[in-house]
Design a protein around this motif. Sequence first.
Motif, PDB file in Angstrom:
ATOM      1  N   GLN A   2     -37.761  87.081  -2.643  1.00 46.43           N
ATOM      2  CA  GLN A   2     -36.576  87.560  -2.841  1.00 46.43           C
ATOM      3  C   GLN A   2     -36.716  89.241  -2.628  1.00 46.43           C
ATOM      4  OE1 GLN A   2     -36.002  85.092  -6.873  1.00 46.43           O
ATOM      5  NE2 GLN A   2     -34.082  86.046  -6.355  1.00 46.43           N
ATOM      6  N   GLY A   3     -35.527  89.941  -2.295  1.00 51.04           N
ATOM      7  CA  GLY A   3     -35.543  91.130  -2.174  1.00 51.04           C
ATOM      8  C   GLY A   3     -35.110  91.942  -3.539  1.00 51.04           C
ATOM      9  N   ASP A   4     -35.028  93.075  -3.598  1.00 49.59           N
ATOM     10  CA  ASP A   4     -34.635  93.458  -4.788  1.00 49.59           C
ATOM     11  C   ASP A   4     -33.269  93.897  -5.058  1.00 49.59           C
ATOM     12  OD1 ASP A   4     -34.228  95.532  -2.885  1.00 49.59           O
ATOM     13  OD2 ASP A   4     -35.782  97.223  -3.790  1.00 49.59           O
ATOM     14  N   GLY A   5     -32.433  93.647  -4.243  1.00 46.86           N
ATOM     15  CA  GLY A   5     -30.825  93.651  -4.333  1.00 46.86           C
ATOM     16  C   GLY A   5     -30.550  92.235  -4.726  1.00 46.86           C
ATOM     17  N   ASP A   6     -31.366  91.250  -4.034  1.00 46.47           N
ATOM     18  CA  ASP A   6     -30.919  89.807  -4.439  1.00 46.47           C
ATOM     19  C   ASP A   6     -31.574  89.529  -5.969  1.00 46.47           C
ATOM     20  OD1 ASP A   6     -30.364  86.900  -2.829  1.00 46.47           O
ATOM     21  OD2 ASP A   6     -32.479  86.650  -4.333  1.00 46.47           O
ATOM     22  N   LEU A   7     -32.877  90.066  -6.269  1.00 44.21           N
ATOM     23  CA  LEU A   7     -33.518  89.565  -7.126  1.00 44.21           C
ATOM     24  C   LEU A   7     -33.074  90.237  -8.671  1.00 44.21           C
ATOM     25  CD1 LEU A   7     -36.809  88.170  -8.117  1.00 44.21           C
ATOM     26  CD2 LEU A   7     -36.432  90.403  -9.295  1.00 44.21           C
ATOM     27  N   PRO A  55     -33.858  84.009   0.141  1.00 48.02           N
ATOM     28  CA  PRO A  55     -32.736  84.558  -0.313  1.00 48.02           C
ATOM     29  C   PRO A  55     -31.739  85.169   0.696  1.00 48.02           C
ATOM     30  CG  PRO A  55     -34.468  86.050   0.422  1.00 48.02           C
ATOM     31  CD  PRO A  55     -34.997  84.819   0.745  1.00 48.02           C
ATOM     32  N   VAL A  56     -30.788  85.723   0.340  1.00 50.38           N
ATOM     33  CA  VAL A  56     -29.966  86.515   1.098  1.00 50.38           C
ATOM     34  C   VAL A  56     -30.613  87.828   1.053  1.00 50.38           C
ATOM     35  CG1 VAL A  56     -27.794  87.684   1.384  1.00 50.38           C
ATOM     36  CG2 VAL A  56     -27.845  85.136   0.651  1.00 50.38           C
ATOM     37  N   GLY A  57     -30.685  88.459   2.383  1.00 49.33           N
ATOM     38  CA  GLY A  57     -31.283  89.865   2.415  1.00 49.33           C
ATOM     39  C   GLY A  57     -31.756  89.965   3.888  1.00 49.33           C
ATOM     40  N   CYS A  58     -32.814  90.687   4.305  1.00 49.78           N
ATOM     41  CA  CYS A  58     -33.550  90.618   5.517  1.00 49.78           C
ATOM     42  C   CYS A  58     -34.284  89.464   5.876  1.00 49.78           C
ATOM     43  CB  CYS A  58     -34.362  91.891   5.490  1.00 49.78           C
ATOM     44  SG  CYS A  58     -33.213  93.307   6.186  1.00 49.78           S
ATOM     45  N   SER A  59     -34.958  88.793   4.500  1.00 50.28           N
ATOM     46  CA  SER A  59     -35.789  87.796   4.633  1.00 50.28           C
ATOM     47  C   SER A  59     -34.906  86.400   4.574  1.00 50.28           C
ATOM     48  CB  SER A  59     -36.694  87.891   3.561  1.00 50.28           C
ATOM     49  OG  SER A  59     -36.165  87.848   2.134  1.00 50.28           O
ATOM     50  N   GLY A 109     -42.315  95.781   5.688  1.00 47.41           N
ATOM     51  CA  GLY A 109     -43.308  94.955   4.860  1.00 47.41           C
ATOM     52  C   GLY A 109     -43.167  93.450   4.900  1.00 47.41           C
ATOM     53  N   HIS A 110     -41.945  92.985   5.194  1.00 45.94           N
ATOM     54  CA  HIS A 110     -41.538  91.732   5.055  1.00 45.94           C
ATOM     55  C   HIS A 110     -42.624  90.768   5.822  1.00 45.94           C
ATOM     56  CE1 HIS A 110     -38.237  91.004   2.507  1.00 45.94           C
ATOM     57  NE2 HIS A 110     -37.420  92.086   3.194  1.00 45.94           N
ATOM     58  N   GLY A 111     -42.848  91.354   6.996  1.00 50.16           N
ATOM     59  CA  GLY A 111     -43.688  90.468   8.022  1.00 50.16           C
ATOM     60  C   GLY A 111     -44.973  90.400   7.378  1.00 50.16           C
ATOM     61  N   ALA A 113     -27.769  81.030  -1.867  1.00 46.08           N
ATOM     62  CA  ALA A 113     -26.733  81.874  -2.131  1.00 46.08           C
ATOM     63  C   ALA A 113     -27.376  83.236  -2.928  1.00 46.08           C
ATOM     64  CB  ALA A 113     -25.521  81.617  -3.082  1.00 46.08           C
ATOM     65  N   HIS A 114     -26.750  84.298  -2.682  1.00 50.55           N
ATOM     66  CA  HIS A 114     -27.464  85.696  -3.066  1.00 50.55           C
ATOM     67  C   HIS A 114     -27.874  85.630  -4.465  1.00 50.55           C
ATOM     68  CE1 HIS A 114     -28.439  89.619  -2.051  1.00 50.55           C
ATOM     69  NE2 HIS A 114     -27.185  90.229  -2.100  1.00 50.55           N
ATOM     70  N   GLY A 115     -29.163  85.790  -4.767  1.00 51.45           N
ATOM     71  CA  GLY A 115     -29.501  86.041  -5.993  1.00 51.45           C
ATOM     72  C   GLY A 115     -29.930  84.440  -6.847  1.00 51.45           C
ATOM     73  N   ASN A 125     -39.878  94.728  -3.183  1.00 49.81           N
ATOM     74  CA  ASN A 125     -39.123  95.921  -3.999  1.00 49.81           C
ATOM     75  C   ASN A 125     -39.433  97.040  -2.943  1.00 49.81           C
ATOM     76  OD1 ASN A 125     -38.465  98.443  -5.029  1.00 49.81           O
ATOM     77  ND2 ASN A 125     -39.840  98.075  -6.614  1.00 49.81           N
ATOM     78  N   ASN A 126     -38.388  97.288  -1.839  1.00 47.50           N
ATOM     79  CA  ASN A 126     -38.186  98.462  -0.988  1.00 47.50           C
ATOM     80  C   ASN A 126     -37.101  99.570  -1.369  1.00 47.50           C
ATOM     81  OD1 ASN A 126     -35.855  97.290  -0.430  1.00 47.50           O
ATOM     82  ND2 ASN A 126     -36.554  96.184   1.697  1.00 47.50           N
ATOM     83  N   ALA A 127     -36.738  99.352  -2.761  1.00 48.85           N
ATOM     84  CA  ALA A 127     -36.043 100.405  -3.229  1.00 48.85           C
ATOM     85  C   ALA A 127     -34.670 100.432  -2.495  1.00 48.85           C
ATOM     86  CB  ALA A 127     -36.607 101.729  -3.165  1.00 48.85           C
ATOM     87  N   ILE A 128     -34.154  99.364  -1.858  1.00 48.98           N
ATOM     88  CA  ILE A 128     -32.844  99.519  -1.148  1.00 48.98           C
ATOM     89  C   ILE A 128     -32.332  98.293  -0.696  1.00 48.98           C
ATOM     90  CG2 ILE A 128     -33.766  99.889   1.293  1.00 48.98           C
ATOM     91  CD1 ILE A 128     -31.864 102.755   1.148  1.00 48.98           C
ATOM     92  N   TYR A 129     -31.222  98.321  -0.465  1.00 48.13           N
ATOM     93  CA  TYR A 129     -30.655  96.991   0.178  1.00 48.13           C
ATOM     94  C   TYR A 129     -30.710  97.036   1.689  1.00 48.13           C
ATOM     95  CZ  TYR A 129     -27.625  95.689  -3.737  1.00 48.13           C
ATOM     96  OH  TYR A 129     -27.062  95.446  -4.967  1.00 48.13           O
ATOM     97  N   GLY A 130     -31.704  96.283   2.360  1.00 51.11           N
ATOM     98  CA  GLY A 130     -32.052  96.333   3.818  1.00 51.11           C
ATOM     99  C   GLY A 130     -30.856  95.769   4.638  1.00 51.11           C
ATOM    100  N   MET A 131     -30.581  94.745   4.596  1.00 56.42           N
ATOM    101  CA  MET A 131     -29.850  93.988   5.211  1.00 56.42           C
ATOM    102  C   MET A 131     -28.604  94.543   5.640  1.00 56.42           C
ATOM    103  SD  MET A 131     -28.572  90.198   5.051  1.00 56.42           S
ATOM    104  CE  MET A 131     -28.389  88.785   6.076  1.00 56.42           C
ATOM    105  N   THR A 132     -28.014  95.212   4.535  1.00 53.00           N
ATOM    106  CA  THR A 132     -26.673  95.586   4.522  1.00 53.00           C
ATOM    107  C   THR A 132     -26.469  97.049   4.871  1.00 53.00           C
ATOM    108  OG1 THR A 132     -26.666  95.573   2.210  1.00 53.00           O
ATOM    109  CG2 THR A 132     -25.433  94.026   3.190  1.00 53.00           C
TER     110      THR A 132
END
Length: 478
Positions: free
Chosen positions: A103-108, A60-64, A34-36, A79-81, A132-139
């Motif tokens: 921001q992603g949901d892990g980050d925010l 942020p830090v994350g896939c984006s 969904g990021h794109g 930095a993250h968050g 909000n993709n309900a998961i940490y994507g990047m890691t």
Amino acid sequence: MKGAVLRKPTGFMDVYKHKPGNEKDRTHYCPGCGHGILHKLIAEALEDFEITDRTILISPVGCSVFAYYYFNTGNFQVAHGRAPAVATAVSRANPEDVVISYQGDGDLAAIGGNHIVQAANRGENMAVFFVNNAIYGMTGGQMAPTTLEGMKTTTTPYGRNPMTDGYPMKVAELLDSLYAPVFIARTSLHDVPNIRKTRSAVRKAIQNTMDRKGFSLVEVLSMCPSNWKMDAVASQKWIQDSMLPVFPLGTLRDRSAEAAPHEAGHSILDAAEVGRILELGEGGATALGRRQIEPRYANPAIRVAGFGGQGILSIGQALASVGLEYGYNVSWLPSYGPEMRGGTAFCSVMIQEGVIGAPDATQPTVLIAMNRPSMERFEKIILPGGCLLYNSTLIEVQPTRSDIEIWPVPITGIADELGNTKVQSMVAVGAFAGVTGLFGLDDIIGLLPGLFPGKSIVELNAKAVRAGFEFTSKARRI
Ligand SMILES: Cc1ncc(C[n+]2csc(CCOP(=O)(O)OP(=O)(O)O)c2C)c(N)n1
Ligand code: SF4
């Protein structure tokens, strides 16, 4: 009838320049992510509102994390968050600009959970897009605060259990309990009607920021096929079937119409006023008379690198402190990493007449390399026409660049001759002054007691600075 013109919005860069020489016209996101889609909705809004040039995006830090490679805006990657904290500073310092935190949901919601709550509670003027993709994507798919009950992730292999892992966090509802925010909505990207609603919400949040109405947040439900281990179509359906019951869509709050615009710069103090309050005296420092220097060393970006124990951070601090006494704007940015355990440690120092845009010397004018790994690692990033000052006692290999000025100085050897290897850092400071002409020898020596208060080796430090300075005055550069 006009035909449709398919092209990238001008809110995007032409190409995705992840690595020099590896420019791509396609996205780094996984198929079906969904990021794109959200990026495109933002980039189109920037073009339509004609604000690309005055938008500052905080990635942020994350896939984006690479959002700054896509958006043709001013960009910070933080930095993250911490995006809301940085966005706060950027928004307050640049009240005419439009600040977006992405921001992603892990980050925010996880590491940055307190930052977003505080920024929202202060009603900072910014638009926050929360994926909000309900998961940490990047890691690789760990549980996020938004992970659904029973959902399997790499850290909840038997499914999220509320008894041990808590419940899915409803960020939009949480922030809706605060007084200050003006606009809070939750939308989704799982089908076209909902992408259209997301488009409207994105525009509303950006419009609010342009109008300085305060804090707007759009929580966007977004597919992560890779970590959900589904194909793109199944991911869209999963949002419909599994996420929507937990995260209902809609506008939770819209006070855009009645909110009074924030007075621009209402919370920024005048620099001179700050100096007076802190009793810093005129200009904030005792300005020494500036010296005549070659233009190539004017406003230097400096990187100092070596191994832990060589006083790398102290060299940087000393250069920045002396620069400050000459009335320059200065910054000192240490890098702490695994280097602390014996590899390459480094810091960046900026000594500038004007405003320092970014404190990281990614393309230094001057590199001070105290050991071989640091010269091998950083020689290539020196600005063409810049300068490499290296510790020839410990670096037995020759530099390879022919478009820079090279100064071999036996920094450790000089310190050893003075009877204490530790003062090699001060030899380097003296050598820097000798090479660049930026600081006067007597000025540095005069400042030493204040630079390292309580240190009993002021006299030895002074000898070391003098020795480094005099070596470069007598020695020839290559
Ligand atoms: C201080 C710090 N802690 C942890 C990490 C590792 N890390 C990188 S991305 C990430 C989570 C990203 O998830 P999310 O914010 O949901 O974004 P997504 O990748 O799903 O878009 C984590 C924990 C880090 N880079 N820095
Ligand atoms: S891992 Fe998930 S969030 Fe990250 S790019 Fe791939 S699909 Fe998108």
